[in-house]
Design a protein around this motif. Sequence first.
Motif, PDB file in Angstrom:
ATOM      1  N   ASP A 149     199.658 -85.734 -23.480  1.00 22.51           N
ATOM      2  CA  ASP A 149     198.649 -84.863 -24.401  1.00 22.51           C
ATOM      3  C   ASP A 149     199.788 -84.323 -25.769  1.00 22.51           C
ATOM      4  N   TRP A 150     199.409 -84.875 -26.522  1.00 24.74           N
ATOM      5  CA  TRP A 150     200.267 -84.496 -27.736  1.00 24.74           C
ATOM      6  C   TRP A 150     200.032 -83.132 -28.249  1.00 24.74           C
ATOM      7  N   SER A 151     199.224 -82.408 -27.729  1.00 25.32           N
ATOM      8  CA  SER A 151     198.985 -80.812 -28.036  1.00 25.32           C
ATOM      9  C   SER A 151     199.966 -80.153 -27.017  1.00 25.32           C
ATOM     10  N   ASP A 152     200.385 -80.598 -25.991  1.00 26.79           N
ATOM     11  CA  ASP A 152     201.312 -79.881 -24.954  1.00 26.79           C
ATOM     12  C   ASP A 152     202.631 -79.866 -25.067  1.00 26.79           C
ATOM     13  N   ARG A 153     203.372 -78.944 -25.745  1.00 23.23           N
ATOM     14  CA  ARG A 153     204.631 -79.031 -26.073  1.00 23.23           C
ATOM     15  C   ARG A 153     205.676 -79.073 -24.783  1.00 23.23           C
ATOM     16  N   THR A 154     205.079 -78.572 -23.661  1.00 23.30           N
ATOM     17  CA  THR A 154     205.999 -78.806 -22.482  1.00 23.30           C
ATOM     18  C   THR A 154     206.213 -80.103 -21.980  1.00 23.30           C
ATOM     19  N   THR A 155     205.384 -81.198 -22.426  1.00 23.42           N
ATOM     20  CA  THR A 155     205.552 -82.579 -21.851  1.00 23.42           C
ATOM     21  C   THR A 155     205.703 -83.259 -23.189  1.00 23.42           C
ATOM     22  N   CYS A 156     205.181 -83.174 -24.279  1.00 17.56           N
ATOM     23  CA  CYS A 156     205.190 -84.259 -25.250  1.00 17.56           C
ATOM     24  C   CYS A 156     206.666 -84.469 -26.022  1.00 17.56           C
ATOM     25  N   VAL A 157     207.533 -83.302 -25.787  1.00 13.99           N
ATOM     26  CA  VAL A 157     208.767 -83.700 -26.532  1.00 13.99           C
ATOM     27  C   VAL A 157     209.732 -84.328 -25.435  1.00 13.99           C
ATOM     28  N   SER A 205     188.553 -86.948 -10.287  1.00 13.72           N
ATOM     29  CA  SER A 205     189.382 -87.651 -11.302  1.00 13.72           C
ATOM     30  C   SER A 205     188.306 -87.587 -12.810  1.00 13.72           C
ATOM     31  N   PRO A 206     187.045 -87.597 -12.677  1.00 12.62           N
ATOM     32  CA  PRO A 206     186.557 -87.902 -14.185  1.00 12.62           C
ATOM     33  C   PRO A 206     186.777 -86.682 -15.003  1.00 12.62           C
ATOM     34  N   ASP A 207     187.032 -85.656 -14.323  1.00 13.96           N
ATOM     35  CA  ASP A 207     187.015 -84.299 -15.270  1.00 13.96           C
ATOM     36  C   ASP A 207     188.527 -83.887 -15.547  1.00 13.96           C
ATOM     37  N   ALA A 208     189.167 -84.492 -14.486  1.00 14.28           N
ATOM     38  CA  ALA A 208     190.740 -84.217 -14.734  1.00 14.28           C
ATOM     39  C   ALA A 208     191.674 -84.910 -15.686  1.00 14.28           C
ATOM     40  N   PRO A 209     192.517 -84.277 -16.478  1.00 13.16           N
ATOM     41  CA  PRO A 209     193.347 -84.880 -17.683  1.00 13.16           C
ATOM     42  C   PRO A 209     193.687 -85.957 -17.215  1.00 13.16           C
ATOM     43  N   LYS A 210     193.656 -87.024 -18.185  1.00 14.23           N
ATOM     44  CA  LYS A 210     194.393 -88.517 -18.005  1.00 14.23           C
ATOM     45  C   LYS A 210     195.691 -88.318 -18.598  1.00 14.23           C
ATOM     46  N   CYS A 211     196.452 -87.215 -18.898  1.00 16.43           N
ATOM     47  CA  CYS A 211     197.776 -87.104 -19.218  1.00 16.43           C
ATOM     48  C   CYS A 211     198.701 -86.617 -18.158  1.00 16.43           C
ATOM     49  N   ILE A 212     199.935 -86.548 -18.604  1.00 19.34           N
ATOM     50  CA  ILE A 212     201.014 -86.247 -17.543  1.00 19.34           C
ATOM     51  C   ILE A 212     200.915 -84.519 -17.525  1.00 19.34           C
TER      52      ILE A 212
END
Length: 324
Positions: A149-157, A205-212
């Motif tokens: 998720d490129w808007s989530d600074r806690t993981t995308c970096v 799963s259908p509603d859950a985020p597909k990102c880390i």
Amino acid sequence: MSAHAILGSGSYAPTRIVTNDELSQRVETSDEWIFTRTGIRERRIAGPDESTSQMASAAARAALADAKLSPADIDLLIVATMTPDMPMPAAACLVQTELGLSADTACFDLNAACTGFVYALDTAWAMLASGRYRTALVIGAEKVSSVIDWSDRTTCVLFGDGAGAVVLGSAVEGSRARLIGSKLGSIPATSSALMTPGGGSAPASPDAPKCITMKGKEVFKLAVRAMDDVAREILVAHNIAPSEVACIIPHQANRRIIEAIAQYLELPLERFFINLDRFGNTSAASIPLALDEARRAGRIKSGDVVLLVAFGAGLTYGATLVRF
Ligand code: UT7
């Protein structure tokens, strides 16, 4: 039982470099925060037309060339990945086609998240030891950028893309190079600390985020404990003192995790090969990418004992002891 060894290695990293400064234009972060907390300066990000299987194939070609073997020599192919091109067929089957491997090659993917390569190495070793396979390509390849998720600074970096591969086969006569031992495990009831909740077959799963998604502090503590424990266990099991290990290739997640392990094992940090400053965390590709760089940089010499040690979502962990 015949001995098996790593006969060659190769790696591939996408050409596009994304620096911390570039990320700080997208999310509220800074080079200073990312570098101080993780040791990462930049990472490679695959192009839109670049897939996990393509990166895997590039690394595999380099490993075959290094081992001076041809695709016809391979009868087992394992791709460790949590980001295959698609749910099926396995990325390994796509790599098989790309490399022109024969129809009697066993091909499959293995998912143990960031520990995937160490799991795949042990699996391939056991299959070779059975006597029913001769020579294996073991690859770790990830397009982690596809599940970020490129808007989530806690993981995308934290993450990056890439691939690394080794050729595993019968130890060369007269050479001391061989696989010494392997130990795998998984800590139960820790899956919520690090996961990609969506995109699978779970009811939610259908509603859950597909990102880390990740609980960073929890993962940090689990990672240090798991890697320290498994490193000690494998060294004791093979009667090797930590000081006898010439080079440690740890999973490249966070420099502070590596520093903590160095401290616990009472080993100088210089003994650890670190390239996360340039690649970030490439998940299952991290160890084979680092191993290949370490070999090419002359950090691993003939006769050296090398320890590979990893952790990943699950929370899985594992270690391999190799003599080159
Ligand atoms: O292969 C496995 C992958 N996962 C890992 O290896 C993760 C292991 N964990 C870690 O590496 C660390 O926990 C992180 C690097 C993820 C985070 O470092 P931390 O020292 O545990 O920081 P934190 O999560 O406690 O966050 C401290 C502060 C928070 O702000 P407040 O609540 O103190 O105001 C965060 O919101 O830093 C903030 N923060 C950031 N600030 C700037 C979190 N991410 C960022 C960011 N830039 N990218």
